[in-house]
Design an enzyme around this catalytic site. Structure first.
Site, mmCIF file in Angstrom:
data_model
loop_
_atom_site.group_PDB
_atom_site.id
_atom_site.type_symbol
_atom_site.label_atom_id
_atom_site.label_comp_id
_atom_site.label_asym_id
_atom_site.label_seq_id
_atom_site.Cartn_x
_atom_site.Cartn_y
_atom_site.Cartn_z
ATOM 1 N N HIS A 18 13.484 -49.121 -23.208
ATOM 2 C CA HIS A 18 14.151 -48.380 -22.130
ATOM 3 C C HIS A 18 13.952 -49.111 -20.796
ATOM 4 C CE1 HIS A 18 13.172 -44.595 -24.672
ATOM 5 N NE2 HIS A 18 14.482 -44.738 -24.728
ATOM 6 N N LYS A 42 16.200 -29.782 -29.388
ATOM 7 C CA LYS A 42 15.278 -30.767 -29.968
ATOM 8 C C LYS A 42 13.865 -30.275 -29.699
ATOM 9 C CE LYS A 42 17.650 -35.228 -29.893
ATOM 10 N NZ LYS A 42 17.551 -36.619 -29.439
ATOM 11 N N ARG A 91 20.932 -50.975 -29.778
ATOM 12 C CA ARG A 91 19.985 -51.782 -30.553
ATOM 13 C C ARG A 91 20.677 -52.408 -31.741
ATOM 14 N NH1 ARG A 91 15.815 -46.995 -30.592
ATOM 15 N NH2 ARG A 91 17.857 -46.036 -30.511
ATOM 16 N N SER A 130 11.425 -44.576 -29.600
ATOM 17 C CA SER A 130 10.393 -43.590 -29.244
ATOM 18 C C SER A 130 9.822 -42.954 -30.504
ATOM 19 C CB SER A 130 10.982 -42.508 -28.339
ATOM 20 O OG SER A 130 11.468 -43.073 -27.153
HETATM 21 P P1 ADP Z 1 18.692 -40.228 -26.993
HETATM 22 O O1 ADP Z 1 18.027 -39.074 -27.689
HETATM 23 O O2 ADP Z 1 19.693 -39.820 -25.963
HETATM 24 O O3 ADP Z 1 19.218 -41.308 -27.909
HETATM 25 P P2 ADP Z 1 16.570 -42.083 -26.331
HETATM 26 O O4 ADP Z 1 15.469 -41.903 -25.344
HETATM 27 O O5 ADP Z 1 16.187 -42.294 -27.767
HETATM 28 O O6 ADP Z 1 17.523 -40.859 -26.118
HETATM 29 O O7 ADP Z 1 17.466 -43.323 -25.909
HETATM 30 C C1 ADP Z 1 18.110 -43.361 -24.658
HETATM 31 C C2 ADP Z 1 18.976 -44.612 -24.597
HETATM 32 O O8 ADP Z 1 18.148 -45.765 -24.644
HETATM 33 C C3 ADP Z 1 19.958 -44.758 -25.769
HETATM 34 O O9 ADP Z 1 21.134 -45.356 -25.276
HETATM 35 C C4 ADP Z 1 19.248 -45.690 -26.704
HETATM 36 O O10 ADP Z 1 20.168 -46.421 -27.513
HETATM 37 C C5 ADP Z 1 18.555 -46.601 -25.700
HETATM 38 N N1 ADP Z 1 17.391 -47.240 -26.285
HETATM 39 C C6 ADP Z 1 16.347 -46.658 -26.928
HETATM 40 N N2 ADP Z 1 15.457 -47.587 -27.345
HETATM 41 C C7 ADP Z 1 15.955 -48.805 -26.947
HETATM 42 C C8 ADP Z 1 15.526 -50.165 -27.099
HETATM 43 N N3 ADP Z 1 14.423 -50.473 -27.776
HETATM 44 N N4 ADP Z 1 16.295 -51.118 -26.557
HETATM 45 C C9 ADP Z 1 17.431 -50.806 -25.908
HETATM 46 N N5 ADP Z 1 17.905 -49.559 -25.748
HETATM 47 C C10 ADP Z 1 17.173 -48.561 -26.256
#
Ligand code: ADP
Length: 161
Positions: A18, A42, A91, A130
């Site tokens: 992130h 969630k 990703r 995460s």
């Molecule tokens: P959500 O539940 O909305 O997917 P996340 O916190 O999992 O929330 O992810 C938020 C954003 O960050 C999403 O667009 C996700 O694809 C991106 N993201 C999560 N992990 C990574 C990573 N390792 N590299 C790049 N983008 C990421």
């Protein structure tokens, strides 16, 4: 023209993946809202306040990044902020189908006013989520290559270590 973008997500918790997206967005946009979705459906590990606090800590050096929260539809939040651009990170192929679907839905239900742009993850974070980080920390595994120190501390505290 000044450009503002919203980077929405769960950030439960924020990872280096992130942060990489946030840093790159902050270089390319005048203002970046990192917006934590407050979604009762969630069941997150961290409360919204905890997630916001961690995000504020790790983004404190970027003066054009604002950490915020929202409930409900992203299009309504974007309208309220008068922002027309959403950022998501990509990703792997597994992200693609869902992200494309969300981007198209938001475009349609906003009447064509909300665009989504994607940044592809840095290769070294392409496996990082995460969910994985929570899983590893729950068994007291080493998460230091995945999250900043303060986040690792909060994770271990949550799991009683
Ligand atoms: P959500 O539940 O909305 O997917 P996340 O916190 O999992 O929330 O992810 C938020 C954003 O960050 C999403 O667009 C996700 O694809 C991106 N993201 C999560 N992990 C990574 C990573 N390792 N590299 C790049 N983008 C990421």
């Amino acid at each position: 023209m000044s450009t503002t973008i919203i980077y929405p997500g769960s950030f439960d918790p924020v990872t280096f993946g992130h942060l990489d997206i946030i840093e790159r967005a902050s270089k390319n946009y005048d203002l970046v809202y990192v917006s934590v979705l407050d979604n009762n459906k969630k069941s997150p590990l961290f409360t919204v306040d905890e997630r916001v606090k961690m995000l504020k800590d790790v983004t404190k050096d970027y003066d054009n990044v604002i950490v915020d929260t929202f409930r409900g539809l992203l299009i309504d939040y974007a309208k309220e902020k008068d922002v027309h651009m959403v950022l998501r990170g990509l990703r792997a192929l597994t992200d693609f189908e869902y992200e494309l679907h969300m981007a198209q839905t938001n475009y349609i239900i906003s009447g064509g006013s909300l665009e989504t742009v994607f940044l592809s993850t840095d290769l070294k974070y392409s496996y990082l989520s995460s969910t994985t980080v929570r899983e590893i920390a729950s068994f007291r595994g080493d998460v230091s290559s995945f999250v900043p120190e303060n986040v690792a501390r909060e994770l271990y505290k949550k799991f009683g270590y």
